[in-house]
Enzyme design. Structure first.
Site, PDB file in Angstrom:
ATOM      1  N   CYS A  11       0.866  -1.193   0.000  1.00 17.86           N
ATOM      2  CA  CYS A  11       0.000   0.000   0.000  1.00 17.86           C
ATOM      3  C   CYS A  11       0.902   1.242   0.000  1.00 17.86           C
ATOM      4  O   CYS A  11       0.792   2.115   0.851  1.00 17.86           O
ATOM      5  CB  CYS A  11      -0.907  -0.032   1.222  1.00 17.86           C
ATOM      6  SG  CYS A  11      -2.109   1.303   1.240  1.00 17.86           S
ATOM      7  N   GLY A  12       1.823   1.269  -0.960  1.00 17.96           N
ATOM      8  CA  GLY A  12       2.733   2.406  -1.086  1.00 17.96           C
ATOM      9  C   GLY A  12       2.261   3.327  -2.197  1.00 17.96           C
ATOM     10  O   GLY A  12       1.061   3.607  -2.316  1.00 17.96           O
ATOM     11  N   ARG A  46       4.555  -2.205   7.678  1.00 16.64           N
ATOM     12  CA  ARG A  46       4.395  -1.479   8.956  1.00 16.64           C
ATOM     13  C   ARG A  46       2.937  -1.057   9.124  1.00 16.64           C
ATOM     14  O   ARG A  46       2.455  -0.195   8.375  1.00 16.64           O
ATOM     15  CB  ARG A  46       5.295  -0.233   8.949  1.00 16.64           C
ATOM     16  CG  ARG A  46       6.769  -0.583   8.888  1.00 16.64           C
ATOM     17  CD  ARG A  46       7.590   0.570   8.381  1.00 16.64           C
ATOM     18  NE  ARG A  46       7.399   0.812   6.948  1.00 16.64           N
ATOM     19  CZ  ARG A  46       8.006   1.772   6.259  1.00 16.64           C
ATOM     20  NH1 ARG A  46       8.812   2.611   6.862  1.00 16.64           N
ATOM     21  NH2 ARG A  46       7.787   1.915   4.972  1.00 16.64           N
ATOM     22  N   VAL A 132       5.761  -2.492 -17.239  1.00 19.51           N
ATOM     23  CA  VAL A 132       6.555  -1.761 -18.246  1.00 19.51           C
ATOM     24  C   VAL A 132       5.808  -0.501 -18.669  1.00 19.51           C
ATOM     25  O   VAL A 132       4.651  -0.567 -19.079  1.00 19.51           O
ATOM     26  CB  VAL A 132       6.824  -2.631 -19.504  1.00 19.51           C
ATOM     27  CG1 VAL A 132       7.660  -1.857 -20.527  1.00 19.51           C
ATOM     28  CG2 VAL A 132       7.513  -3.927 -19.129  1.00 19.51           C
ATOM     29  N   GLY A 134       4.483   2.039 -17.102  1.00 16.00           N
ATOM     30  CA  GLY A 134       3.383   2.549 -16.277  1.00 16.00           C
ATOM     31  C   GLY A 134       2.020   2.517 -16.931  1.00 16.00           C
ATOM     32  O   GLY A 134       1.471   1.445 -17.182  1.00 16.00           O
ATOM     33  N   LYS A 205      12.738  -3.996 -18.016  1.00 15.69           N
ATOM     34  CA  LYS A 205      11.612  -3.765 -18.931  1.00 15.69           C
ATOM     35  C   LYS A 205      11.933  -4.278 -20.334  1.00 15.69           C
ATOM     36  O   LYS A 205      11.080  -4.850 -21.010  1.00 15.69           O
ATOM     37  CB  LYS A 205      11.280  -2.277 -18.964  1.00 15.69           C
ATOM     38  CG  LYS A 205      10.713  -1.779 -17.625  1.00 15.69           C
ATOM     39  CD  LYS A 205      10.738  -0.276 -17.554  1.00 15.69           C
ATOM     40  CE  LYS A 205      10.149   0.244 -16.253  1.00 15.69           C
ATOM     41  NZ  LYS A 205      10.397   1.673 -16.041  1.00 15.69           N
TER      42      LYS A 205
HETATM   43  N1  LIG Z   1       6.037   3.843  -8.235  1.00 18.18           N
HETATM   44  C1  LIG Z   1       5.870   3.776  -9.551  1.00 18.18           C
HETATM   45  O1  LIG Z   1       5.736   4.810 -10.228  1.00 18.18           O
HETATM   46  C2  LIG Z   1       5.855   2.449 -10.233  1.00 18.18           C
HETATM   47  C3  LIG Z   1       5.656   2.388 -11.626  1.00 18.18           C
HETATM   48  C4  LIG Z   1       5.602   1.146 -12.261  1.00 18.18           C
HETATM   49  C5  LIG Z   1       5.773  -0.012 -11.527  1.00 18.18           C
HETATM   50  N2  LIG Z   1       6.000   0.082 -10.179  1.00 18.18           N
HETATM   51  C6  LIG Z   1       6.193  -1.174  -9.448  1.00 18.18           C
HETATM   52  O2  LIG Z   1       5.155  -1.298  -8.465  1.00 18.18           O
HETATM   53  C7  LIG Z   1       5.653  -1.968  -7.327  1.00 18.18           C
HETATM   54  C8  LIG Z   1       5.395  -1.122  -6.089  1.00 18.18           C
HETATM   55  O3  LIG Z   1       6.038   0.122  -6.207  1.00 18.18           O
HETATM   56  P1  LIG Z   1       5.738   1.330  -5.208  1.00 18.18           P
HETATM   57  O4  LIG Z   1       6.415   2.516  -5.793  1.00 18.18           O
HETATM   58  O5  LIG Z   1       4.284   1.400  -4.906  1.00 18.18           O
HETATM   59  O6  LIG Z   1       6.547   0.844  -3.911  1.00 18.18           O
HETATM   60  P2  LIG Z   1       6.470   1.459  -2.424  1.00 18.18           P
HETATM   61  O7  LIG Z   1       5.872   2.817  -2.437  1.00 18.18           O
HETATM   62  O8  LIG Z   1       7.806   1.248  -1.821  1.00 18.18           O
HETATM   63  O9  LIG Z   1       5.419   0.483  -1.673  1.00 18.18           O
HETATM   64  C9  LIG Z   1       5.731  -0.821  -1.327  1.00 18.18           C
HETATM   65  C10 LIG Z   1       4.645  -1.353  -0.405  1.00 18.18           C
HETATM   66  O10 LIG Z   1       4.918  -2.726  -0.123  1.00 18.18           O
HETATM   67  C11 LIG Z   1       4.829  -2.939   1.285  1.00 18.18           C
HETATM   68  N3  LIG Z   1       5.762  -4.008   1.649  1.00 18.18           N
HETATM   69  C12 LIG Z   1       7.104  -4.038   1.545  1.00 18.18           C
HETATM   70  N4  LIG Z   1       7.598  -5.215   1.973  1.00 18.18           N
HETATM   71  C13 LIG Z   1       6.528  -5.948   2.367  1.00 18.18           C
HETATM   72  C14 LIG Z   1       6.364  -7.252   2.920  1.00 18.18           C
HETATM   73  N5  LIG Z   1       7.415  -8.040   3.142  1.00 18.18           N
HETATM   74  N6  LIG Z   1       5.109  -7.690   3.197  1.00 18.18           N
HETATM   75  C15 LIG Z   1       4.046  -6.897   2.968  1.00 18.18           C
HETATM   76  N7  LIG Z   1       4.126  -5.643   2.469  1.00 18.18           N
HETATM   77  C16 LIG Z   1       5.351  -5.188   2.155  1.00 18.18           C
HETATM   78  C17 LIG Z   1       5.219  -1.616   1.926  1.00 18.18           C
HETATM   79  O11 LIG Z   1       4.671  -1.571   3.231  1.00 18.18           O
HETATM   80  P3  LIG Z   1       4.812  -0.266   4.171  1.00 18.18           P
HETATM   81  O12 LIG Z   1       3.955   0.780   3.490  1.00 18.18           O
HETATM   82  O13 LIG Z   1       4.267  -0.677   5.466  1.00 18.18           O
HETATM   83  O14 LIG Z   1       6.265   0.073   4.149  1.00 18.18           O
HETATM   84  C18 LIG Z   1       4.563  -0.639   0.939  1.00 18.18           C
HETATM   85  O15 LIG Z   1       3.220  -0.421   1.284  1.00 18.18           O
HETATM   86  C19 LIG Z   1       7.128  -2.260  -7.614  1.00 18.18           C
HETATM   87  O16 LIG Z   1       7.255  -3.547  -8.173  1.00 18.18           O
HETATM   88  C20 LIG Z   1       7.486  -1.228  -8.664  1.00 18.18           C
HETATM   89  O17 LIG Z   1       8.557  -1.629  -9.499  1.00 18.18           O
HETATM   90  C21 LIG Z   1       6.030   1.275  -9.538  1.00 18.18           C
END
Ligand SMILES: NC(=O)c1ccc[n+]([C@@H]2O[C@H](COP(=O)([O-])OP(=O)(O)OC[C@H]3O[C@@H](n4cnc5c(N)ncnc54)[C@H](OP(=O)(O)O)[C@@H]3O)[C@@H](O)[C@H]2O)c1
EC number: 1.1.1.3
Length: 429
Positions: A11-12, A46, A132, A134, A205
């Site tokens: 939930c990030g 968390r 890939v 977004g 990607k």
């Molecule tokens: N951000 C982008 O623009 C984007 C674009 C394309 C693809 N992605 C992909 O999307 C995915 C997520 O990216 P994001 O940017 O959303 O990451 P993020 O903001 O770091 O969020 C990660 C989430 O995963 C949770 N988490 C981490 N370890 C965990 C565990 N062991 N068990 C349960 N929950 C866990 C974290 O919990 P806490 O909140 O409690 O720390 C957080 O809520 C990645 O694979 C990334 O490559 C992201």
């Protein structure tokens, strides 16, 4: 209708937007799917962390494994990222017959085979559009719309951070370090920018794109990777003077005999008239060339919470519809079983700037070295005089091995004081 239950892992940045959209668009999603969606639980690391979206505390859990294997869960969305525990959680979900939507490019490029095999055995869906570029619909067009065509090449800008940095260097003359610092201040680059600036993100990607384009199994290890950290303001200015712009490109191309393919990520000069040259700031764009369709271009936001969540929601609707219909979408297609050829076999062109002694015979000796390696010269230009003399050479197409051998030879020539810059040239063939 009985609701379809969705478990959300993470939930990030992305996960919080998935929850927001599932909530805000609940009625439309239900109408499009034919049944309502219900959030069964949200796994996080968390529990007490402040979230960008309101989440019912009763849904939050740190026991992701228990959540994905719950009998009442139909669909799992994985937006945790990284290799473990994401891989084990996805495999556990698929093995229990659930469908999975993931945005995890790193995992798919490292060990997609394990995930696809689990999906096949569990008879469920594994969808990964958000992994890939977004928000840009790209994988579904490759996987489905172009399933009747023969893709020859995929050429694109798939990393917004590096595109932002190179765009700033091009438009303001900034150094790499200054442009990176600005990108970090504005939130386009992470505090540790390695994955982006060293090309790891784009390479993951590229592996996913090549696998889909060539119906073969491709991993990140098959990708030749170079980042942008060595690019100087002088390289950018020199490209500009010749009507080119430097971009970090992901290139997947079939060999001419069609028996192998090359997959690479590296900075390259492209002509300013090329459609990818106009891709500014943190935008992404991918050019697909197929035998019958010709050239197609996909453009849009390659990252960010809401754009990425849009792609996740598109997959969610697709897998939900499949579940209701008692079917599943296309499985991994690797029947062609082509292998990636080494970078040395890739045919490309090169721009090279040489600091040389300004005296008669220099040009002849340089030209002789190019000829020795069977690399022909397209243009040559001398800039400056005396100690400032520089030869700027652009080659015709040659194998990367021949070009590299030529650069090695140039470094050993006594009349060459330094090989000031070497950059591949793409997009004008
Ligand atoms: N951000 C982008 O623009 C984007 C674009 C394309 C693809 N992605 C992909 O999307 C995915 C997520 O990216 P994001 O940017 O959303 O990451 P993020 O903001 O770091 O969020 C990660 C989430 O995963 C949770 N988490 C981490 N370890 C965990 C565990 N062991 N068990 C349960 N929950 C866990 C974290 O919990 P806490 O909140 O409690 O720390 C957080 O809520 C990645 O694979 C990334 O490559 C992201």
């Amino acid at each position: 209708m009985k609701p379809l239950k969705v478990a959300l892992l993470g939930c990030g940045v992305v996960g919080s937007q998935v929850i927001r959209l599932m909530h805000e668009q609940a009625a439309d999603l239900a109408a499009r799917i034919g049944a309502p969606l219900e959030l069964a639980g949200v796994a996080v690391r968390r529990l007490g962390r402040k979230r960008d979206v309101e989440v019912d505390p009763a849904l939050l859990t740190t026991d992701a494994e228990a959540l994905v294997t719950r009998d009442d869960v139909d669909i799992v969305i994985e937006v945790i990222g990284g290799i473990e525990p994401a891989r084990s959680l996805i495999v556990a979900a698929l093995s229990k017959g659930k469908s999975v939507v993931t945005a995890n490019k790193a995992l798919l490029a490292e060990d997609g085979a394990t995930l696809h095999e689990a999906a096949r055995q569990g008879n469920g869906d594994l969808y990964f559009e958000a992994s890939v570029a977004g928000a840009i619909p790209l994988l579904r067009p490759l996987r489905e719309s172009l399933a009747g065509d023969r893709v020859k090449r995929v050429l694109g800008i798939v990393n917004g951070t590096t595109n932002y940095i190179l765009d700033k260097m091009d438009t303001t003359g900034a150094s790499f370090t200054d442009a990176l610092e600005e990108a970090q201040t504005l939130g386009y680059a992470e505090a540790d920018p390695t994955a982006d600036v060293e090309g790891f993100d784009a390479a993951a990607k590229a592996a996913i794109l090549a696998g889909l384009a060539f119906h073969s199994r491709v991993t990140a290890a098959d990708v030749h990777r170079e980042g942008i950290t060595e690019i100087t303001a002088t390289d950018v200015a020199s490209a500009k003077a010749m009507g080119y712009v430097i971009k970090l490109l992901a290139i997947c191309a079939r060999s001419e005999d069609g028996r192998s393919f090359g997959v690479r990520v590296h900075p390259a000069m492209i002509p300013r008239s090329h459609p990818l040259a106009g891709v500014r700031e943190a935008y992404n764009a991918v050019f697909v060339e197929a035998e019958s369709a010709g050239q197609l271009m996909f453009y849009g936001k390659g990252a960010g919470g809401a754009p990425t969540a849009s792609a996740v929601l598109g997959d969610l609707v697709a897998v939900a519809r499949n579940r209701l219909a008692g079917t599943h979408g296309p499985e991994e297609s690797t029947y062609a079983d082509l292998a990636a050829h080494p970078m040395g076999d890739t045919v490309t062109r090169c721009h090279v700037a040489l600091d040389v002694a300004d005296k008669p015979g220099v040009l002849a000796r340089v030209a002789e070295l190019f000829a020795k390696h069977d690399v022909s010269i397209q243009t040559v230009r001398q800039e400056g005089h005396g100690d400032d003399a520089q030869l700027v050479i652009v080659t015709h197409r040659a194998t990367d091995a021949a070009l590299s051998a030529t650069m090695e030879g140039l470094r050993e020539l006594d009349i060459v004081r330094a090989v000031a810059s070497v950059m591949r040239v793409e997009g004008d063939d």
